[in-house]
Design a protein around this motif. Structure first.
Motif, PDB file in Angstrom:
ATOM      1  N   GLY A   1       0.930  -1.134  -0.058  1.00 16.12           N
ATOM      2  CA  GLY A   1       0.093  -0.065   0.119  1.00 16.12           C
ATOM      3  C   GLY A   1       0.882   1.210  -0.007  1.00 16.12           C
ATOM      4  O   GLY A   1       2.043   1.190   0.127  1.00 16.12           O
ATOM      5  N   ALA A   2       0.295   2.348  -0.248  1.00 18.25           N
ATOM      6  CA  ALA A   2       0.804   3.499  -0.341  1.00 18.25           C
ATOM      7  C   ALA A   2       1.757   3.761   0.998  1.00 18.25           C
ATOM      8  O   ALA A   2       2.744   4.381   1.241  1.00 18.25           O
ATOM      9  N   ARG A   3       1.037   3.970   2.088  1.00 17.35           N
ATOM     10  CA  ARG A   3       1.620   4.200   3.332  1.00 17.35           C
ATOM     11  C   ARG A   3       2.395   5.684   3.298  1.00 17.35           C
ATOM     12  O   ARG A   3       3.728   5.583   3.579  1.00 17.35           O
ATOM     13  N   PRO A   4       1.777   6.657   3.079  1.00 19.06           N
ATOM     14  CA  PRO A   4       2.433   7.956   2.827  1.00 19.06           C
ATOM     15  C   PRO A   4       3.230   8.165   4.169  1.00 19.06           C
ATOM     16  O   PRO A   4       2.938   7.836   5.232  1.00 19.06           O
ATOM     17  N   VAL A   5       4.168   9.195   3.952  1.00 18.85           N
ATOM     18  CA  VAL A   5       5.105   9.542   5.131  1.00 18.85           C
ATOM     19  C   VAL A   5       4.539  10.914   5.433  1.00 18.85           C
ATOM     20  O   VAL A   5       5.188  11.570   6.527  1.00 18.85           O
ATOM     21  N   ASP A   6       3.552  11.868   4.935  1.00 16.30           N
ATOM     22  CA  ASP A   6       3.141  12.866   5.335  1.00 16.30           C
ATOM     23  C   ASP A   6       2.630  13.147   6.682  1.00 16.30           C
ATOM     24  O   ASP A   6       3.030  14.221   7.078  1.00 16.30           O
ATOM     25  N   MET A   7       2.177  11.967   7.240  1.00 16.03           N
ATOM     26  CA  MET A   7       1.676  12.232   8.636  1.00 16.03           C
ATOM     27  C   MET A   7       3.197  12.532   9.657  1.00 16.03           C
ATOM     28  O   MET A   7       3.109  13.312  10.590  1.00 16.03           O
ATOM     29  N   HIS A   8       4.273  11.654   9.312  1.00 14.92           N
ATOM     30  CA  HIS A   8       5.403  12.082   9.812  1.00 14.92           C
ATOM     31  C   HIS A   8       5.914  13.544   9.863  1.00 14.92           C
ATOM     32  O   HIS A   8       6.350  14.151  10.583  1.00 14.92           O
ATOM     33  N   LEU A   9       5.782  13.942   8.531  1.00 15.80           N
ATOM     34  CA  LEU A   9       6.172  15.308   8.303  1.00 15.80           C
ATOM     35  C   LEU A   9       5.473  16.223   8.950  1.00 15.80           C
ATOM     36  O   LEU A   9       5.899  17.231   9.395  1.00 15.80           O
TER      37      LEU A   9
ATOM     38  N   VAL B   1       3.471   0.759  20.555  1.00 17.27           N
ATOM     39  CA  VAL B   1       3.624   2.134  21.151  1.00 17.27           C
ATOM     40  C   VAL B   1       3.887   2.379  22.568  1.00 17.27           C
ATOM     41  O   VAL B   1       4.925   2.799  22.911  1.00 17.27           O
ATOM     42  N   VAL B   2       3.035   1.332  23.348  1.00 21.75           N
ATOM     43  CA  VAL B   2       3.317   1.359  24.803  1.00 21.75           C
ATOM     44  C   VAL B   2       4.837   0.985  25.222  1.00 21.75           C
ATOM     45  O   VAL B   2       5.314   1.539  26.124  1.00 21.75           O
ATOM     46  N   ASP B   3       5.389   0.004  24.555  1.00 18.97           N
ATOM     47  CA  ASP B   3       6.753  -0.372  24.674  1.00 18.97           C
ATOM     48  C   ASP B   3       7.823   0.750  24.268  1.00 18.97           C
ATOM     49  O   ASP B   3       8.583   0.671  25.189  1.00 18.97           O
ATOM     50  N   LEU B   4       7.347   1.497  23.382  1.00 18.89           N
ATOM     51  CA  LEU B   4       8.307   2.479  23.019  1.00 18.89           C
ATOM     52  C   LEU B   4       8.279   3.432  24.126  1.00 18.89           C
ATOM     53  O   LEU B   4       9.489   4.102  24.427  1.00 18.89           O
ATOM     54  N   ALA B   5       7.203   3.947  24.604  1.00 20.88           N
ATOM     55  CA  ALA B   5       6.876   4.765  25.784  1.00 20.88           C
ATOM     56  C   ALA B   5       7.908   4.259  26.993  1.00 20.88           C
ATOM     57  O   ALA B   5       8.420   4.948  27.538  1.00 20.88           O
TER      58      ALA B   5
ATOM     59  N   THR C   1       2.537   8.217  15.288  1.00 18.51           N
ATOM     60  CA  THR C   1       2.656   8.082  16.822  1.00 18.51           C
ATOM     61  C   THR C   1       3.963   8.054  17.474  1.00 18.51           C
ATOM     62  O   THR C   1       4.423   8.825  18.269  1.00 18.51           O
ATOM     63  N   GLU C   2       4.762   7.263  16.887  1.00 12.41           N
ATOM     64  CA  GLU C   2       6.352   6.823  17.365  1.00 12.41           C
ATOM     65  C   GLU C   2       7.024   7.965  17.141  1.00 12.41           C
ATOM     66  O   GLU C   2       7.897   8.338  17.741  1.00 12.41           O
TER      67      GLU C   2
END
Length: 418
Positions: free
Chosen positions: A119-127, A192-196, A167-168
């Protein structure tokens, strides 16, 4: 390229040790770049995605020391360098180094990532996350460039969807921002919880991980830390699917029931028996399988990373099963290969109708992505005769010694090196 040769018809028995979670390990390796003092990570899985992420951080000057199940990342000599595209193209998670580099150096230049073509999985949310915290971000010539000349500043970030990666990125960037950052519509996945938990051990102040609202007070005061990663819920779900389709009984050592509630709900609905053990979870496969109705959703819903494996189960079930994929638009690439084994599947947009109960027969098949490849292995467990799975390098990205673990449980399987 290696192949896997599988002869179907054997029931599974014994125990499988579930490795550390790949999708938890990758952001934690990236998070080591935030701090100038060492981070020890234990329970890293031995898979190629983790090896690639370690190579990426080593390019920036990280000293990696491995002793047994412990990996220490020392970033005292970190430098701004360029990672070649051939390395980052191998996986999507390479973008996770962007925020830590920006925090550490005030600027970063990272190649657009690769990964499975599901899938596309765009990076725009990260930016957008980095822009909300005050960074100037642009894309040019296949590279993402970020600059935070005045430093990152805490802000309210409203994600357009509960993206795990975004989120990460937001969490890691916020640890280096001045003031409070509020992340709304945050992903709730155990990773995500584990990264926190890892960031907190390193010195970050984080509240609310595992909910849709995460608060982070920055900047963090970093300290040397050690963190033991969670077990891989997708690997556990995959072996649960394997014993369901092949029959028999397996103990999944280290697996956690609380991470797999939606998965086990579906398994129990088709006839699988599940109960806790002193070391993890025991799965007993049924003699007859009922059909399923499955929709992939963000956690705590059914994970998209197990959709393909459960479609293999549906091929053996008596009756019609319906699958709805809501996360990735191209996550039915395993369907043509399942059909080569005799599966009766009809695709309509983002839905798949599987008419089960027809015998599967071994054939040569081609893996197209990580989860599709293991789906074909599972189908081979139930197929008559010999199944040859090609391009198993996809499997090696996320499964630690899959062929050896299955062989120890009674499967006739061997890796053939080309």
């Amino acid at each position: 390229m290696d192949q896997l040769r599988i002869v179907g018809g054997n029931r599974l028995s014994g125990a499988v040790s579930i490795a550390g979670a790949k999708n938890a390990a990758l952001p934690q390796i990236a998070a080591s770049l935030l701090s100038p003092v060492p981070l020890e990570l234990t329970n890293l899985p031995r898979v190629s995605d983790v090896e690639n992420m370690l190579r990426i951080v080593q390019t920036y000057g990280v000293q990696v020391t491995r002793e047994g199940h412990s990996t220490t990342l020392d970033t005292a000599s970190l430098e701004v360098r360029e990672v070649d595209y051939d390395t980052v193209r191998r996986m999507r998670a390479s973008i996770l180094v962007l925020a830590p580099l920006l925090v550490r150096f005030g600027k970063a230049r990272v190649s657009l990532p690769g990964g499975c073509a599901i899938g596309a999985r765009p990076v725009d949310m990260h930016l957008k996350v980095l822009s909300a915290l005050g960074a100037d971000v642009s894309i040019d010539g296949g590279y993402i460039m970020a600059d935070a000349k005045g430093g990152l500043k805490g802000a309210r970030i409203v994600l357009q969807g509960p993206s795990v990666g975004a989120t990460e990125t937001a969490m890691m960037a916020a640890t280096g921002a001045s003031g409070e950052t509020e992340i709304l519509n945050a992903a709730r996945e155990p990773e995500v919880v584990d990264l926190a938990a890892c960031l907190s051990a390193m010195g970050a102040k984080i509240e609310g991980a595992g909910t849709h609202r995460i608060l982070i007070q920055g900047p963090a005061e970093w300290r040397a830390a050690s963190h033991h990663g969670i077990p891989d819920r997708v690997e556990a779900g995959t072996y649960a699917a394997a014993v369901t389709i092949a029959g028999g009984q397996l103990e999944l050592v280290n697996a956690r029931l609380e991470h797999l509630a939606s998965v086990f709900q579906v398994l129990e609905s088709v006839g699988t028996t599940i109960w806790p053990s002193d070391r993890g979870i025991v799965i007993s496969g049924p003699d007859k399988l009922a059909p399923m109705d499955l929709t992939t959703e963000p956690y705590p819903g059914f994970p998209t990373d197990l959709q393909a494996q459960f479609m293999a189960i549906a091929c053996r079930a008596e009756g019609a099963s319906l699958f709805r994929e809501t996360i990735f638009e191209n996550r039915f690439m395993h369907v043509p290969e399942l059909k080569r084994l005799g599966a009766d599947i009809t695709l309509t947009g983002s839905s798949a109708l599987v008419r089960g109960g027809k015998p599967l027969r071994g054939a040569p098949v081609m893996a197209t992505d990580l989860r599709a490849s293991v789906c074909l292995v599972l189908a081979g467990l139930a197929a008559e005769g010999e199944t040859i799975v090609n391009r198993v390098y996809h499997l090696d990205r996320g499964y630690e010694r899959l062929d050896r673990k299955l062989a120890q449980c009674g499967v006739e399987i061997e890796r053939i090196s080309q």
